[in-house]
Design a protein around this motif. Structure first.
Motif, mmCIF file in Angstrom:
data_model
loop_
_atom_site.group_PDB
_atom_site.id
_atom_site.type_symbol
_atom_site.label_atom_id
_atom_site.label_comp_id
_atom_site.label_asym_id
_atom_site.label_seq_id
_atom_site.Cartn_x
_atom_site.Cartn_y
_atom_site.Cartn_z
ATOM 1 N N GLN A 88 0.801 -1.221 0.000
ATOM 2 C CA GLN A 88 0.000 0.000 0.000
ATOM 3 C C GLN A 88 0.837 1.276 0.000
ATOM 4 O O GLN A 88 0.274 2.369 -0.049
ATOM 5 C CB GLN A 88 -0.920 0.012 1.244
ATOM 6 N N HIS A 89 2.164 1.146 0.035
ATOM 7 C CA HIS A 89 2.956 2.349 0.282
ATOM 8 C C HIS A 89 2.923 3.344 -0.867
ATOM 9 O O HIS A 89 3.207 4.529 -0.677
ATOM 10 C CB HIS A 89 4.397 1.985 0.655
ATOM 11 N N SER A 90 2.553 2.913 -2.052
ATOM 12 C CA SER A 90 2.438 3.864 -3.160
ATOM 13 C C SER A 90 1.248 4.790 -2.964
ATOM 14 O O SER A 90 1.225 5.904 -3.490
ATOM 15 C CB SER A 90 2.304 3.115 -4.496
ATOM 16 N N GLU A 91 0.264 4.343 -2.183
ATOM 17 C CA GLU A 91 -0.931 5.158 -1.916
ATOM 18 C C GLU A 91 -0.822 5.914 -0.599
ATOM 19 O O GLU A 91 -1.497 6.925 -0.404
ATOM 20 C CB GLU A 91 -2.174 4.260 -1.877
ATOM 21 N N ASP A 92 0.010 5.425 0.327
ATOM 22 C CA ASP A 92 0.157 6.061 1.632
ATOM 23 C C ASP A 92 1.636 6.166 1.953
ATOM 24 O O ASP A 92 2.278 5.182 2.296
ATOM 25 C CB ASP A 92 -0.571 5.231 2.708
ATOM 26 N N GLU A 93 2.191 7.374 1.850
ATOM 27 C CA GLU A 93 3.628 7.541 2.032
ATOM 28 C C GLU A 93 4.078 7.245 3.462
ATOM 29 O O GLU A 93 5.261 7.000 3.712
ATOM 30 C CB GLU A 93 4.049 8.958 1.652
#
Length: 456
Positions: free
Chosen positions: A157-162
């Motif tokens: 999910q890190h591309s959507e939540d830095e």
């Protein structure tokens, strides 16, 4: 009196409470016979120094300080003595849980193998009047497994939540208190939400084990034996379990050194005994540990799991390389010539400070960081590795490291008891029940960035 080496004028942290300055522990000792009063002379009271703990921004309130000061042998013996009185309404079932990192300390002090030291420790506690002695390895298994799953979710999910990455471990109570009370909201979203082994052990004893024994949780007095004083602070955190009732999973914390003092001052005749399990009449046949050189090994376990789950890579040995010092290490996984996983271990205040400074500037290269407050890791906790002059006993530490390395490693995925608890206690790993029992949240006051600029 301020913290050792503290230079901040506004710091109000005490090295110990005023009540402890000349306190000795005046309790009825089981070693003295029936109802005979004696004195356990000046057992180590709850002390928190900057070098022990990162919780040092006036973040321990007066109320917390008073409650921490009760986390000592006097409270432990108060319950033991109540259990000898005729008024059974005040009797408690006394359970003691021992951290894996404490066992090498007792093995070194007794000049025994870890298994034999565990049996002697268990036998001594039973001779005092303790009903059950557990080890916390099963709780560490749960914490590691949930951390593994959470990292995989965050990575995806890190591309959507830095703020999903890097994920910072949250098993060290000194580090967590520092993150919550000093660093604040820019950092706390990075903390792994899996509960620490101590928190999970508290719930296992006060919820699962209590149900198995048909006991009310408040009829159990649960003591943790661990390597550092910070665990006393962690015990103050109330937890939430079924039906949203609050639960104090741990009633008292004794450091390894405090328990050794009790043993040295006792003249009880001790018979060795096997460690209990949470599962009725079963006894622990062997001592196991997670895969960490001096701690619970979150880095190694999460790295292997992520490599397999995310990239289909089987990693047998996780070999870290030291960077700026031996307490800052990293390991990477490459695929098709590209680094796809970069993990680090940051132990001690200076390494933590540098790691957080880079994270806040958006310059952190890591996906995961195992963070521990004590330089050298959990074995180096000041509740067991400190010499009389206040410095780390390096000879003892080297001995403990050698002993700890010889303990067999058991991957948490292979524990049949853990899988059984997922099925029975956690309702077949029901997501709501797992979240409630094995995860937590980290409220923070959103403190100013200047907190990082403290010069110690």
């Amino acid at each position: 009196m301020k913290c050792e080496h503290c230079t901040r004028k506004e710091c109000s942290k005490k090295t110990k409470t005023e009540d402890q300055e000349d306190a000795s522990v005046d309790v009825t000792s089981p070693a003295r016979g029936k109802e005979e009063k004696g004195e356990f002379h000046k057992l180590a009271d709850a002390k928190i120094f900057l070098s022990d703990c990162l919780a040092c921004d006036s973040c321990v309130t007066a109320e917390e300080g008073a409650r921490v000061s009760q986390q000592n042998a006097k409270d432990f013996f108060r319950v033991l003595n109540l259990n000898k009185k005729c008024d059974t309404s005040k009797h408690k079932v006394l359970a003691v849980s021992v951290c894996p990192q404490s066992l090498p300390y007792f093995a070194a002090k007794f000049n025994l193998s870890v298994t034999d030291a565990s049996r002697r420790l268990c036998g001594f506690l039973k001779s005092l009047g303790v009903h059950y002695v557990f080890d916390t390895a099963i709780a560490a298994d749960f914490s590691i497994l949930e951390s593994q799953k959470e990292f995989v979710r965050r990575y995806q999910q890190h591309s959507e939540d830095e703020r999903a990455l890097p994920m910072l471990t949250s098993a060290c109570p000194g580090w967590v208190r520092y993150a919550e009370r000093v660093l604040g909201s820019p950092i706390t979203p990075h903390l792994c939400t899996a509960k620490s082994p101590q928190q999970i052990m508290g719930l296992l004893v006060k919820d699962y084990f209590a149900r198995q024994q048909n006991l009310s949780p408040d009829k159990i007095f649960h003591v943790i034996v661990g390597p550092c004083y910070d665990k006393k602070l962690e015990a103050l955190r109330e937890d939430v379990h079924a039906a949203s009732h609050t639960l104090q999973g741990v009633d008292c914390v004794l450091t390894s050194g405090e328990l050794l003092q009790i043993m040295e001052q006792s003249d009880l005749s001790v018979k060795e005994a096997a460690v209990d399990t949470l599962f009725g009449d079963l006894k622990e046949a062997a001592v196991w540990r997670p895969d960490g050189a001096s701690s619970d090994g979150y880095l190694a376990h999460v790295f292997r799991h992520a490599a397999k789950e995310l990239f289909g890579e089987d990693v047998e040995n996780v070999t870290c390389r030291a960077l700026r010092n031996k307490d800052f290490q990293e390991v990477t996984l490459e695929k098709d010539g590209e680094v796809v996983l970069r993990f680090a271990a940051a132990y001690g205040f200076w390494n933590i400070q540098n790691t957080i400074r880079k994270l806040r500037r958006g310059e952190s290269p890591y996906h995961f960081v195992e963070v521990l407050a004590c330089p050298g890791g959990c074995l180096c906790g000041r509740g067991q590795a400190q010499a009389e002059d206040g410095r780390v006993d390096k000879a003892l530490l080297r001995q403990m490291e050698g002993i700890y390395a010889e303990i067999p490693v058991r991957p948490p995925e292979t524990s049949e008891h853990v899988q059984m608890l997922y099925r029975e206690w956690l309702h077949g790993a029901n997501p709501h029940r797992v979240q409630e029992a094995l995860h937590t949240s980290f409220p923070s006051p959103g403190l100013a960035a200047s907190s990082l600029d403290i010069k110690w």
